[in-house]
Every structure is written in structure tokens, then in C-alpha cells.
Design a protein around this motif. Structure first.
Motif, mmCIF file in Angstrom:
data_model
loop_
_atom_site.group_PDB
_atom_site.id
_atom_site.type_symbol
_atom_site.label_atom_id
_atom_site.label_comp_id
_atom_site.label_asym_id
_atom_site.label_seq_id
_atom_site.Cartn_x
_atom_site.Cartn_y
_atom_site.Cartn_z
ATOM 1 N N MET A 160 0.896 -1.235 0.030
ATOM 2 C CA MET A 160 0.060 -0.018 -0.061
ATOM 3 C C MET A 160 0.902 1.261 -0.131
ATOM 4 N N ALA A 161 0.555 2.260 -0.916
ATOM 5 C CA ALA A 161 1.161 3.520 -0.783
ATOM 6 C C ALA A 161 0.905 4.365 0.428
ATOM 7 N N PRO A 162 1.878 5.146 0.846
ATOM 8 C CA PRO A 162 1.697 6.058 2.087
ATOM 9 C C PRO A 162 0.459 6.553 2.102
ATOM 10 N N GLU A 163 -0.008 7.363 1.105
ATOM 11 C CA GLU A 163 -1.228 8.129 1.019
ATOM 12 C C GLU A 163 -2.399 7.173 1.458
ATOM 13 N N GLN A 164 -2.425 5.844 0.821
ATOM 14 C CA GLN A 164 -3.351 4.871 1.055
ATOM 15 C C GLN A 164 -3.458 4.457 2.594
ATOM 16 N N ILE A 165 -2.281 4.272 3.036
ATOM 17 C CA ILE A 165 -2.160 4.149 4.712
ATOM 18 C C ILE A 165 -2.819 5.117 5.543
ATOM 19 N N LYS A 166 -2.506 6.501 5.117
ATOM 20 C CA LYS A 166 -2.979 7.362 6.014
ATOM 21 C C LYS A 166 -4.449 7.375 5.650
ATOM 22 N N THR A 167 -5.042 7.264 4.583
ATOM 23 C CA THR A 167 -6.423 7.311 4.293
ATOM 24 C C THR A 167 -7.118 6.093 5.022
ATOM 25 N N ALA A 168 -6.591 4.976 5.241
ATOM 26 C CA ALA A 168 -7.016 3.831 5.950
ATOM 27 C C ALA A 168 -7.210 4.293 7.406
ATOM 28 N N ASP A 169 -6.139 4.728 7.874
ATOM 29 C CA ASP A 169 -6.172 5.237 9.257
ATOM 30 C C ASP A 169 -7.137 6.248 9.591
ATOM 31 N N LYS A 170 -7.558 7.086 8.649
ATOM 32 C CA LYS A 170 -8.024 8.278 8.890
ATOM 33 C C LYS A 170 -9.650 7.621 8.798
ATOM 34 N N MET A 171 -9.831 6.734 8.005
ATOM 35 C CA MET A 171 -11.296 6.048 7.817
ATOM 36 C C MET A 171 -11.598 5.448 9.069
ATOM 37 N N LYS A 172 -10.465 4.501 9.978
ATOM 38 C CA LYS A 172 -10.699 3.920 11.054
ATOM 39 C C LYS A 172 -11.283 5.052 12.333
ATOM 40 N N SER A 173 -10.364 6.190 12.385
ATOM 41 C CA SER A 173 -10.757 7.104 13.241
ATOM 42 C C SER A 173 -11.957 7.663 13.180
ATOM 43 N N VAL A 174 -12.448 8.151 11.906
ATOM 44 C CA VAL A 174 -13.443 8.763 11.598
ATOM 45 C C VAL A 174 -15.119 7.577 12.019
ATOM 46 N N LYS A 175 -14.467 6.586 11.709
ATOM 47 C CA LYS A 175 -15.534 5.353 11.855
ATOM 48 C C LYS A 175 -15.560 5.290 13.396
ATOM 49 N N ALA A 176 -14.785 5.265 13.927
ATOM 50 C CA ALA A 176 -14.933 5.388 15.436
ATOM 51 C C ALA A 176 -15.656 6.464 16.052
ATOM 52 N N ALA A 177 -15.473 7.640 15.520
ATOM 53 C CA ALA A 177 -16.172 8.885 16.110
ATOM 54 C C ALA A 177 -17.524 8.758 15.651
ATOM 55 N N CYS A 178 -17.547 8.094 14.367
ATOM 56 C CA CYS A 178 -19.195 8.144 14.261
ATOM 57 C C CYS A 178 -20.029 7.225 14.960
ATOM 58 N N VAL A 179 -19.414 5.930 15.039
ATOM 59 C CA VAL A 179 -20.023 4.628 15.729
ATOM 60 C C VAL A 179 -20.109 5.277 17.203
ATOM 61 N N ASN A 180 -19.467 5.978 17.740
ATOM 62 C CA ASN A 180 -19.433 6.144 19.216
ATOM 63 C C ASN A 180 -20.186 7.599 19.639
ATOM 64 N N ALA A 181 -20.391 8.111 18.502
ATOM 65 C CA ALA A 181 -21.278 9.462 18.745
ATOM 66 C C ALA A 181 -22.679 9.282 19.296
ATOM 67 N N PRO A 182 -22.971 9.990 20.447
ATOM 68 C CA PRO A 182 -24.383 9.950 20.764
ATOM 69 C C PRO A 182 -25.638 9.958 19.748
ATOM 70 N N ALA A 183 -26.591 9.083 19.972
ATOM 71 C CA ALA A 183 -27.498 8.887 18.813
ATOM 72 C C ALA A 183 -28.230 10.544 18.695
#
Length: 62
Positions: free
Chosen positions: A1-24
């Protein structure tokens, strides 16, 4: 994976966690739409669109 793809994958994980853990509520609902669009863009290997949608999801939670 290219460094840009790794950065995007990490950002995806972070944003997903924030979305899932946000209050309804409207902020979570608003954030999930661009997050799902980011998942689709990531699957299509469109890094620019993925990043744009992840930023939109992050802003919706702010």
C-alpha cells in the motif's frame, strides 16, 4: 500500500470510531451519510473523494 493509502485507511478507522461512538441524534445521522460515501469512494480507490467525505463526516460531528 502507498503511504497515502495508509494515511486514508487510518483516517477511515478514526472517523468510523467517532461516528459509531457518537451519541444518537441528528449529528450522528448527518455524519454517517458522508462516512458511507467515503467507504464507497475508498472501495473505488478514489482517495481525493474519500478524504473529502471523511472531512465532511468529521465536520458534521463537530
Amino acid at each position: 500500500m502507498a503511504p497515502e493509502q495508509i494515511k486514508t485507511a487510518d483516517k477511515m478507522k478514526s472517523v468510523k470510531a467517532a461516528c459509531v461512538n457518537a451519541p444518537a441524534g441528528s449529528k450522528k445521522d448527518t455524519a454517517m451519510r458522508p462516512y458511507h460515501a467515503a467507504e464507497k469512494a475508498h472501495t473505488a480507490k478514489n482517495e481525493a473523494e474519500t478524504d473529502k467525505e471523511l472531512d465532511a463526516a468529521t465536520n458534521a460531528l463537530a
